[in-house]
Scaffold this active site. Structure first.
Site, short mmCIF file in Angstrom:
data_model
loop_
_atom_site.label_atom_id
_atom_site.label_comp_id
_atom_site.label_asym_id
_atom_site.label_seq_id
_atom_site.Cartn_x
_atom_site.Cartn_y
_atom_site.Cartn_z
N SER A 174 10.02 -7.13 -0.31
CA SER A 174 11.24 -7.73 -0.29
C SER A 174 11.07 -6.68 0.93
O SER A 174 12.37 -5.61 1.07
CB SER A 174 12.16 -7.15 -1.09
OG SER A 174 12.05 -5.69 -1.62
N GLY A 227 0.94 -1.27 -0.15
CA GLY A 227 -0.09 0.20 0.28
C GLY A 227 1.05 1.69 0.59
O GLY A 227 0.29 2.57 0.10
N SER A 228 2.26 0.99 0.28
CA SER A 228 2.44 2.24 -0.32
C SER A 228 3.03 3.31 -1.39
O SER A 228 3.46 4.20 -1.75
CB SER A 228 3.89 2.21 0.30
OG SER A 228 5.05 0.73 -0.12
N SER A 279 3.85 -0.46 -6.85
CA SER A 279 3.37 -0.87 -8.29
C SER A 279 3.25 0.53 -8.60
O SER A 279 3.14 0.43 -10.56
CB SER A 279 2.22 -1.57 -8.45
OG SER A 279 2.25 -2.65 -6.98
#
Length: 310
Positions: free
Chosen positions: A190, A119-120, A123
């Site tokens: 990651s 959600g940061s 993408s």
């Protein structure tokens, strides 16, 4: 003839075109096969392969490039150890080098590794960055954390070992993209520093550009675009990063993009003197990374196309 005997007789085969279809039409459907030498008669324990709607037992996919019983030249002439075991695999050099490929497409291959909580905006930034580079005539490709699990990593779970393998595979594929001269954009949570460091170590110095989406957990959880935080809080997802599994923020990454309700978006770079931005626009976020690439020589020739990144 039993299966074991067939395996000894048949080294390699491929799925030939169906009757009435041309070779070129079905070329993309070729699959190399290997017959299992197992004599286990239990059908449930045997592997199978579906070809043209039929199940073929004791057959499995295998990689067609094998060094067994082959004499392949290499730079050192020595075989390579894989996972501590000696393998008859040696490196084969090609006269077309990375520099040749980079000169051909007028850019430098590298890996832009975007990390951060779910959600940061990883993408979203990856897509905006790819569009911005495309508009400048630069070739890039995105390895998205969710997308790679539809194919390359579809066999992996979310257990600790498989999550580590997921990162390792993406790192290796990203390295190949960079070696081809392409700007590879990897966007994955990651969460662990050691795994990101291992991916960095795969590339030459400076070719791994870590971008940290420094967005507070409460902001990411408020967004929750996939509903994953809600499910994790309800106990329906175990080991979810930020809830019951830690996220280890980078300590010395190349680019940091921060987001807070009061200050909007800002950026800092450990290796460049570019000014920070105060806009929350995706285009502005992409431009932060593009500026870094430009200042560090990854974009060799500018394009006159529009800057619109969407």
């Amino acid at each position: 003839m039993d299966v074991a005997a067939m395996a000894r007789c048949v080294g390699r085969c491929y799925v030939s075109p169906a009757f009435g279809e041309s070779e070129s039409h079905r070329l993309s459907e070729r699959r190399f096969l290997k017959l299992s030498s197992s004599t286990n008669s239990d059908p449930a324990g045997s592997k199978s392969l579906k070809l043209r709607g039929k199940i073929h037992r004791r057959m499995s996919y295998f990689r067609p490039i094998m060094a067994k019983d082959e004499s392949i030249s290499s730079r050192s002439g020595e075989t390579k150890q894989i996972n501590g075991k000696q393998k008859n695999i040696v490196w084969h050099d090609c006269p077309v080098t990375k520099s040749d490929r980079q000169e051909l497409i007028k850019q430098k291959g590298c890996v832009i590794w975007i990390t951060g909580l779910s959600g940061s905006g990883k993408s979203s930034l990856a897509c905006a960055l790819s569009r911005a580079l495309h508009n400048r005539g630069k070739l890039s490709y995105i390895l998205d954390g969710d997308n790679v699990r539809h194919g390359l990593n579809s066999d992996l779970s979310f257990e600790a070992d498989d999550r580590a393998e997921n990162i390792r595979r993406v790192g290796e594929v990203a390295k190949l993209f960079a070696d081809s001269g392409i700007i590879c954009i990897a966007s994955l949570i990651s969460p662990y520093r050691i795994e990101r460091a291992a991916c960095r170590a795969l590339l030459p110095q400076g070719d791994f550009i870590e971008v940290f989406m420094d967005v507070p957990l409460h902001v990411c959880e408020a967004r929750d675009p996939k509903g994953l935080y809600k499910r994790a809080r309800a106990g329906k997802i175990k080991g979810f990063t930020g809830v019951d599994d830690p996220y280890e923020a980078p300590l010395d990454c190349e680019i940091v993009i921060q987001n807070s309700r009061d200050k909007g978006l800002s950026s800092s770079s450990s290796s460049s003197s570019s000014p920070s931005s105060s806009s929350s626009s995706l285009c502005e976020m992409a431009d932060i990374v593009v500026s870094y690439l430009d200042q560090n020589g990854y974009l060799k020739k500018h394009s006159t196309k529009s800057r619109n990144c969407m």
